[in-house]
Design a protein around this motif. Structure first.
Motif, PDB file in Angstrom:
ATOM      1  N   HIS A   1       1.042   4.047  -2.957  1.00  0.00           N
ATOM      2  CA  HIS A   1       0.826   5.475  -2.695  1.00  0.00           C
ATOM      3  C   HIS A   1       1.989   6.319  -3.218  1.00  0.00           C
ATOM      4  O   HIS A   1       1.772   7.401  -3.790  1.00  0.00           O
ATOM      5  CB  HIS A   1       0.659   5.688  -1.192  1.00  0.00           C
TER       6      HIS A   1
ATOM      7  N   THR B   1      -5.752   3.369  -5.493  1.00  0.00           N
ATOM      8  CA  THR B   1      -4.495   4.070  -5.784  1.00  0.00           C
ATOM      9  C   THR B   1      -4.149   4.098  -7.267  1.00  0.00           C
ATOM     10  O   THR B   1      -3.195   4.786  -7.647  1.00  0.00           O
ATOM     11  CB  THR B   1      -3.336   3.386  -5.034  1.00  0.00           C
TER      12      THR B   1
ATOM     13  N   LEU C   1      -7.118  -2.149  -3.159  1.00  0.00           N
ATOM     14  CA  LEU C   1      -5.999  -1.210  -3.093  1.00  0.00           C
ATOM     15  C   LEU C   1      -5.693  -0.633  -4.469  1.00  0.00           C
ATOM     16  O   LEU C   1      -5.450   0.586  -4.612  1.00  0.00           O
ATOM     17  CB  LEU C   1      -4.767  -1.927  -2.532  1.00  0.00           C
TER      18      LEU C   1
ATOM     19  N   TYR D   1      -6.105  -6.603  -2.205  1.00  0.00           N
ATOM     20  CA  TYR D   1      -5.156  -6.003  -3.154  1.00  0.00           C
ATOM     21  C   TYR D   1      -5.886  -5.377  -4.343  1.00  0.00           C
ATOM     22  O   TYR D   1      -5.462  -4.343  -4.872  1.00  0.00           O
ATOM     23  CB  TYR D   1      -4.154  -7.047  -3.627  1.00  0.00           C
TER      24      TYR D   1
ATOM     25  N   ALA E   1       0.829  -1.203   0.000  1.00  0.00           N
ATOM     26  CA  ALA E   1       0.000   0.000   0.000  1.00  0.00           C
ATOM     27  C   ALA E   1       0.870   1.262   0.000  1.00  0.00           C
ATOM     28  O   ALA E   1       0.564   2.244  -0.692  1.00  0.00           O
ATOM     29  CB  ALA E   1      -0.928   0.002   1.211  1.00  0.00           C
TER      30      ALA E   1
ATOM     31  N   ALA F   1      -0.884  -3.986  -8.297  1.00  0.00           N
ATOM     32  CA  ALA F   1      -1.676  -4.568  -7.215  1.00  0.00           C
ATOM     33  C   ALA F   1      -2.911  -5.267  -7.759  1.00  0.00           C
ATOM     34  O   ALA F   1      -3.346  -6.304  -7.232  1.00  0.00           O
ATOM     35  CB  ALA F   1      -2.075  -3.486  -6.215  1.00  0.00           C
TER      36      ALA F   1
ATOM     37  N   PRO G   1      -5.310  -4.834   8.470  1.00  0.00           N
ATOM     38  CA  PRO G   1      -5.749  -5.548   7.257  1.00  0.00           C
ATOM     39  C   PRO G   1      -6.012  -7.030   7.513  1.00  0.00           C
ATOM     40  O   PRO G   1      -6.877  -7.625   6.859  1.00  0.00           O
ATOM     41  CB  PRO G   1      -4.587  -5.338   6.277  1.00  0.00           C
TER      42      PRO G   1
END
Length: 299
Positions: A35, A228, A224, A221, A31, A233, A81
């Protein structure tokens, strides 16, 4: 007692690290990388190394206490998580096994029923030709067609997935043959089973649960990637979910086969434990009906 508590604490710590801390730490690292990198430069290693140096420099500036604080904070965050995955795994099992809420799976059920009707018609056609011509090749073709039909579902489909219909087939067979609903039978049968039988069932169930958790990690994932726009992912999550689905289906089939076998092997023991006379040899259907009435009165 102290030794027992230490052993239990050690096992709980091992389980916490295996199920939550390590996968959670990997997800947090992913993550953070998603980012930092974003969608434009998904593999910019130089930028990633520059960014990872910041917390390292902060920890160095604060000495051993800073390093311990970073590690403890990371481990605590890694649990989050992991706990989310535990909840998502239940949803994954509902998706795999059904029935889906609000009739969402009915179109899939109808489609699978139509496929099975066509497959059953092919089986009947091969059998008819064999009975007419006596051709052994037609009998072999009928057996092959039966196998293809049963891969769709062993009984007329009632769930939107193959996994769900394998469980439904177990419940249907037990209810039809033994005249006792599986939901009524299973708790008593579990108590009448040997420890070796229980160990086999527990191992198969644990394997299926592990596959569901793995699929939940894959889903995390994918979420995620959606948040993002870091597409690696998405690829990783999709691959993990596909592998978990395949593994979960195979392990569910093993679990259902073991439960099916346990019913056949331990029904006599359960009937005797309930006080019914069960002679050697084939058991009359009336005995199973009497067992059904007895178990229902016990509820």
């Amino acid at each position: 007692m102290t030794g027992l508590l230490d052993a239990i604490g050690g096992k709980l710590a091992e389980r916490w690290v295996a199920l939550l801390a390590l996968p959670g730490t990997l997800f947090l690292g992913t993550a953070w990388a998603a980012h930092v990198l974003g969608a434009r430069r998904p593999f910019d290693a130089a930028r990633l190394l520059r960014e990872v140096g910041r917390p390292a420099r902060w920890a160095d500036a604060h000495g051993a206490a800073g390093l311990v604080l970073v590690l403890v904070g990371l481990l605590l965050l890694a649990v989050v998580p992991g706990l989310v995955v535990q909840l998502l795994a239940r949803g994954v099992q509902l998706l795999w096994l059904g029935p889906w809420p609000a009739g969402a799976g009915e179109p899939l059920v109808r489609r699978r029923r139509e496929r099975r009707v066509r497959a059953d018609a092919r089986v009947a056609e091969h059998i008819r030709r064999h009975e007419t011509d006596g051709d052994p090749a037609e009998l072999a073709a009928a057996h092959a067609a039966e196998a293809r039909r049963d891969r769709i579902s062993p009984v007329p489909p009632a769930r939107p997935t193959r996994m769900g219909d394998r469980v439904h087939a177990l419940e249907h067979r037990v209810g039809e043959y033994y005249a006792v609903p599986f939901a009524v039978l299973w708790p008593r049968l579990w108590l009448a089973a040997s420890e070796a039988d229980r160990a086999e069932i527990r191992a198969a169930a644990a394997s299926f649960d592990a596959a569901a958790r793995l699929s939940a990690w894959g889903l995390l994932y994918v979420l995620l990637a959606a948040g993002t726009f870091w597409w690696p992912a998405l690829v990783a999550g999709a691959v993990v979910m596909a592998a978990a689905w395949w593994t979960g289906r195979e392990r569910l089939f093993v679990l259902a086969d073991l439960a099916d076998a346990l019913v056949d092997l331990r029904m006599r023991s359960l009937a005797r434990a309930a006080g019914l006379p069960v002679p050697p040899g084939p058991v009359a259907p009336a005995t199973w009906r009497e067992l059904d009435l007895l178990l229902r009165r016990m509820r």
